[in-house]
Design a protein around this motif. Structure first.
Motif, PDB file in Angstrom:
ATOM      1  N   ARG A 161       0.823  -1.203   0.000  1.00 15.98           N
ATOM      2  CA  ARG A 161       0.000   0.000   0.000  1.00 15.98           C
ATOM      3  C   ARG A 161       0.868   1.269   0.000  1.00 15.98           C
ATOM      4  NH1 ARG A 161      -5.177   1.509   1.609  1.00 15.98           N
ATOM      5  NH2 ARG A 161      -5.737  -0.592   0.908  1.00 15.98           N
ATOM      6  N   LEU A 162       1.994   1.226   0.726  1.00 18.26           N
ATOM      7  CA  LEU A 162       2.866   2.394   0.782  1.00 18.26           C
ATOM      8  C   LEU A 162       3.787   2.490  -0.424  1.00 18.26           C
ATOM      9  CD1 LEU A 162       3.980   2.430   4.551  1.00 18.26           C
ATOM     10  CD2 LEU A 162       2.105   3.683   3.483  1.00 18.26           C
ATOM     11  N   GLY A 163       3.947   1.383  -1.128  1.00 20.52           N
ATOM     12  CA  GLY A 163       4.860   1.374  -2.262  1.00 20.52           C
ATOM     13  C   GLY A 163       6.312   1.394  -1.839  1.00 20.52           C
ATOM     14  N   VAL A 164       6.618   0.688  -0.730  1.00 14.13           N
ATOM     15  CA  VAL A 164       7.986   0.652  -0.208  1.00 14.13           C
ATOM     16  C   VAL A 164       8.408  -0.799   0.022  1.00 14.13           C
ATOM     17  CG1 VAL A 164       7.740   2.898   0.908  1.00 14.13           C
ATOM     18  CG2 VAL A 164       7.225   0.817   2.203  1.00 14.13           C
ATOM     19  N   HIS A 165       9.697  -0.992   0.283  1.00 11.60           N
ATOM     20  CA  HIS A 165      10.213  -2.318   0.600  1.00 11.60           C
ATOM     21  C   HIS A 165       9.703  -2.737   1.980  1.00 11.60           C
ATOM     22  CE1 HIS A 165      13.137  -5.530   1.471  1.00 11.60           C
ATOM     23  NE2 HIS A 165      13.245  -5.626   0.135  1.00 11.60           N
ATOM     24  N   LYS A 166       9.630  -4.042   2.189  1.00 13.47           N
ATOM     25  CA  LYS A 166       9.136  -4.555   3.471  1.00 13.47           C
ATOM     26  C   LYS A 166       9.981  -4.070   4.643  1.00 13.47           C
ATOM     27  CE  LYS A 166       6.788  -8.807   1.997  1.00 13.47           C
ATOM     28  NZ  LYS A 166       6.741 -10.285   2.149  1.00 13.47           N
ATOM     29  N   SER A 167      11.281  -3.923   4.433  1.00 18.02           N
ATOM     30  CA  SER A 167      12.145  -3.473   5.526  1.00 18.02           C
ATOM     31  C   SER A 167      11.785  -2.052   5.963  1.00 18.02           C
ATOM     32  CB  SER A 167      13.614  -3.541   5.102  1.00 18.02           C
ATOM     33  OG  SER A 167      13.860  -2.686   3.985  1.00 18.02           O
ATOM     34  N   THR A 168      11.429  -1.203   4.982  1.00 19.00           N
ATOM     35  CA  THR A 168      11.020   0.164   5.301  1.00 19.00           C
ATOM     36  C   THR A 168       9.694   0.164   6.046  1.00 19.00           C
ATOM     37  OG1 THR A 168      12.144   1.030   3.347  1.00 19.00           O
ATOM     38  CG2 THR A 168      10.446   2.427   4.331  1.00 19.00           C
ATOM     39  N   ALA A 169       8.756  -0.641   5.556  1.00 18.20           N
ATOM     40  CA  ALA A 169       7.459  -0.739   6.214  1.00 18.20           C
ATOM     41  C   ALA A 169       7.609  -1.265   7.638  1.00 18.20           C
ATOM     42  CB  ALA A 169       6.532  -1.647   5.412  1.00 18.20           C
ATOM     43  N   LEU A 170       8.516  -2.211   7.833  1.00 19.35           N
ATOM     44  CA  LEU A 170       8.715  -2.787   9.161  1.00 19.35           C
ATOM     45  C   LEU A 170       9.255  -1.736  10.134  1.00 19.35           C
ATOM     46  CD1 LEU A 170       8.653  -5.236  10.987  1.00 19.35           C
ATOM     47  CD2 LEU A 170      10.954  -5.840  10.177  1.00 19.35           C
ATOM     48  N   ARG A 171      10.196  -0.912   9.674  1.00 15.73           N
ATOM     49  CA  ARG A 171      10.726   0.146  10.546  1.00 15.73           C
ATOM     50  C   ARG A 171       9.625   1.111  10.973  1.00 15.73           C
ATOM     51  NH1 ARG A 171      15.092   0.114   6.860  1.00 15.73           N
ATOM     52  NH2 ARG A 171      14.291   1.995   5.828  1.00 15.73           N
ATOM     53  N   LEU A 172       8.769   1.470  10.023  1.00 14.28           N
ATOM     54  CA  LEU A 172       7.672   2.383  10.344  1.00 14.28           C
ATOM     55  C   LEU A 172       6.706   1.755  11.333  1.00 14.28           C
ATOM     56  CD1 LEU A 172       6.947   3.699   6.734  1.00 14.28           C
ATOM     57  CD2 LEU A 172       8.114   4.932   8.566  1.00 14.28           C
ATOM     58  N   LEU A 173       6.380   0.498  11.104  1.00 13.76           N
ATOM     59  CA  LEU A 173       5.446  -0.200  11.996  1.00 13.76           C
ATOM     60  C   LEU A 173       6.025  -0.357  13.395  1.00 13.76           C
ATOM     61  CD1 LEU A 173       4.144  -2.879   9.487  1.00 13.76           C
ATOM     62  CD2 LEU A 173       2.714  -1.191  10.674  1.00 13.76           C
ATOM     63  N   ARG A 174       7.314  -0.634  13.488  1.00 17.84           N
ATOM     64  CA  ARG A 174       7.950  -0.772  14.801  1.00 17.84           C
ATOM     65  C   ARG A 174       7.899   0.541  15.574  1.00 17.84           C
ATOM     66  NH1 ARG A 174      13.325  -4.414  13.219  1.00 17.84           N
ATOM     67  NH2 ARG A 174      12.325  -6.467  13.450  1.00 17.84           N
ATOM     68  N   THR A 175       8.147   1.646  14.863  1.00 19.61           N
ATOM     69  CA  THR A 175       8.089   2.957  15.525  1.00 19.61           C
ATOM     70  C   THR A 175       6.683   3.245  16.033  1.00 19.61           C
ATOM     71  OG1 THR A 175       9.873   3.812  14.144  1.00 19.61           O
ATOM     72  CG2 THR A 175       8.458   5.427  15.225  1.00 19.61           C
ATOM     73  N   LEU A 176       5.691   2.991  15.190  1.00 14.71           N
ATOM     74  CA  LEU A 176       4.302   3.208  15.605  1.00 14.71           C
ATOM     75  C   LEU A 176       3.923   2.277  16.752  1.00 14.71           C
ATOM     76  CD1 LEU A 176       2.624   3.572  12.090  1.00 14.71           C
ATOM     77  CD2 LEU A 176       3.017   5.387  13.754  1.00 14.71           C
ATOM     78  N   HIS A 177       4.467   1.053  16.727  1.00 17.11           N
ATOM     79  CA  HIS A 177       4.191   0.088  17.787  1.00 17.11           C
ATOM     80  C   HIS A 177       4.790   0.557  19.110  1.00 17.11           C
ATOM     81  CE1 HIS A 177       4.766  -3.632  20.165  1.00 17.11           C
ATOM     82  NE2 HIS A 177       3.628  -4.008  19.590  1.00 17.11           N
ATOM     83  N   GLU A 178       5.985   1.114  19.059  1.00 17.21           N
ATOM     84  CA  GLU A 178       6.637   1.609  20.272  1.00 17.21           C
ATOM     85  C   GLU A 178       5.834   2.720  20.934  1.00 17.21           C
ATOM     86  OE1 GLU A 178      10.476   2.809  19.001  1.00 17.21           O
ATOM     87  OE2 GLU A 178      11.213   0.755  18.701  1.00 17.21           O
ATOM     88  N   HIS A 179       5.116   3.486  20.129  1.00 19.90           N
ATOM     89  CA  HIS A 179       4.292   4.580  20.660  1.00 19.90           C
ATOM     90  C   HIS A 179       2.856   4.147  20.952  1.00 19.90           C
ATOM     91  CE1 HIS A 179       7.132   7.956  20.235  1.00 19.90           C
ATOM     92  NE2 HIS A 179       7.619   7.274  19.212  1.00 19.90           N
ATOM     93  N   GLY A 180       2.567   2.880  20.773  1.00 20.88           N
ATOM     94  CA  GLY A 180       1.237   2.368  21.075  1.00 20.88           C
ATOM     95  C   GLY A 180       0.184   2.692  20.051  1.00 20.88           C
ATOM     96  N   LEU A 181       0.610   3.170  18.878  1.00 17.65           N
ATOM     97  CA  LEU A 181      -0.356   3.570  17.854  1.00 17.65           C
ATOM     98  C   LEU A 181      -0.786   2.395  16.978  1.00 17.65           C
ATOM     99  CD1 LEU A 181       1.154   7.008  16.797  1.00 17.65           C
ATOM    100  CD2 LEU A 181      -0.541   6.504  18.566  1.00 17.65           C
ATOM    101  N   VAL A 182       0.045   1.367  16.908  1.00 15.13           N
ATOM    102  CA  VAL A 182      -0.353   0.126  16.249  1.00 15.13           C
ATOM    103  C   VAL A 182       0.020  -1.035  17.164  1.00 15.13           C
ATOM    104  CG1 VAL A 182       0.024   1.121  13.956  1.00 15.13           C
ATOM    105  CG2 VAL A 182       1.799  -0.320  14.976  1.00 15.13           C
ATOM    106  N   TYR A 183      -0.603  -2.182  16.932  1.00 14.52           N
ATOM    107  CA  TYR A 183      -0.371  -3.361  17.769  1.00 14.52           C
ATOM    108  C   TYR A 183      -0.197  -4.578  16.868  1.00 14.52           C
ATOM    109  CZ  TYR A 183      -1.203  -7.087  21.150  1.00 14.52           C
ATOM    110  OH  TYR A 183      -1.084  -8.220  21.931  1.00 14.52           O
ATOM    111  N   ARG A 184       0.829  -5.394  17.161  1.00  7.81           N
ATOM    112  CA  ARG A 184       1.058  -6.598  16.368  1.00  7.81           C
ATOM    113  C   ARG A 184       0.372  -7.783  17.030  1.00  7.81           C
ATOM    114  NH1 ARG A 184       7.009  -8.848  15.013  1.00  7.81           N
ATOM    115  NH2 ARG A 184       6.864  -9.459  17.221  1.00  7.81           N
ATOM    116  N   GLN A 185      -0.537  -8.402  16.299  1.00  8.55           N
ATOM    117  CA  GLN A 185      -1.291  -9.537  16.813  1.00  8.55           C
ATOM    118  C   GLN A 185      -0.454 -10.817  16.756  1.00  8.55           C
ATOM    119  OE1 GLN A 185      -5.655  -7.960  15.286  1.00  8.55           O
ATOM    120  NE2 GLN A 185      -4.632  -9.553  14.130  1.00  8.55           N
ATOM    121  N   GLU A 186      -0.982 -11.879  17.361  1.00  8.29           N
ATOM    122  CA  GLU A 186      -0.276 -13.156  17.359  1.00  8.29           C
ATOM    123  C   GLU A 186      -0.142 -13.737  15.957  1.00  8.29           C
ATOM    124  OE1 GLU A 186      -2.011 -15.877  20.083  1.00  8.29           O
ATOM    125  OE2 GLU A 186      -1.533 -14.685  21.865  1.00  8.29           O
TER     126      GLU A 186
END
Length: 259
Positions: free
Chosen positions: A28-53
């Motif tokens: 959806r973002l048009g980026v590599h998975k590694s870039t998307a993962l960094r963004l998701l980790r940052t958002l996860h650290e701030h509690g804005l997204v949550y990774r399910q099981e």
């Protein structure tokens, strides 16, 4: 940096549609998975997204807590007041702001008319709930069962020959108001006073307040007052956009600052 922030924020509306895995986010973002993962980790650290099981991501609880806190701290009167003052400066008539609380509709702001004939309304005073334009707007937004229950409990004083006489007529009036998005009181409370109003809505589309313009017949006729309806509705829409945090409408002239 701005591109990184933009990409990170673009993840939130994606996850608002439902949980998504890393590949879906990257695509959806048009980026590599590694870039998307960094963004998701940052958002996860701030509690804005949550990774399910199942390794999919969804919106985090912190985001909902922030949204709720923001809503609770919004002051519709503070936001609306400069717009009400600007409208009053343009048309000269009395402008009111009202909310629905605990079964009553209350005025929470008022900008006086420039004309010698003044309204006797005051801030904090309940309005005539079965006839006032602001009351119709606020009650019309209630869920149908709640509207019906409230209408059946109300008294229907005949202030004038134009007052709403009973629950059936009131419910019919509310249905019209709900459909058209504006309301009026043309001599329903006082024979010599007319009023038109429009709704102010929050980000969820629900009515949070209502504003109105009132004037006596000796200053302006009902027909002349109704010609101001587009301006009243534009003002209500501008307040709604600011209250809900929506992008400003480029066609709307910003209100003047209150003196």
């Amino acid at each position: 940096m701005s591109q990184t922030v933009d990409r990170a924020l673009s993840i939130l509306p994606l996850l608002a549609q439902g949980p998504a895995d890393l590949g879906q986010v990257a695509e959806r973002l048009g980026v590599h998975k590694s870039t998307a993962l960094r963004l998701l980790r940052t958002l996860h650290e701030h509690g804005l997204v949550y990774r399910q099981e199942d390794q999919r991501y969804r919106l985090g609880a912190r985001l909902f807590a922030l949204a709720q806190e923001a809503v609770e701290n919004l002051d519709v009167r503070e936001i609306a007041h400069p717009h009400l003052v600007s409208l009053n400066e343009q048309i000269g008539h009395t402008v009111h702001l009202a909310v629905y609380e605990d079964g009553e509709v209350l005025y929470i702001d008022k900008v006086e008319s420039r004309y010698p004939v003044r309204m006797y309304s005051r801030i904090g005073k309940p309005v005539a709930i079965t006839v006032a334009a602001v009351a119709k707007l606020l009650l019309a937004d209630l869920p149908e069962p709640e509207r019906r229950t409230l209408a059946e409990k109300l008294d229907y004083p005949m202030y004038t020959s134009r007052s709403i006489p009973n629950a059936a007529a009131f419910l019919k009036e509310l249905a019209v108001v709900r459909e058209q998005g504006w309301a009026c009181d043309l001599g329903g409370h006082e024979e010599s006073i007319n009023c038109i109003g429009a709704s102010i809505r929050g980000a969820d589309g629900r009515v949070v307040a209502a504003m109105s313009v009132s004037a006596p017949n000796v200053v302006v006729t009902a027909e002349e007052l109704l010609t101001l309806l587009p301006l009243v509705r534009r003002t209500a829409d501008a307040i709604s956009r600011e209250y809900s945090g929506a992008a400003p409408d480029s066609t709307t002239v910003p209100p003047k600052e209150a003196p």
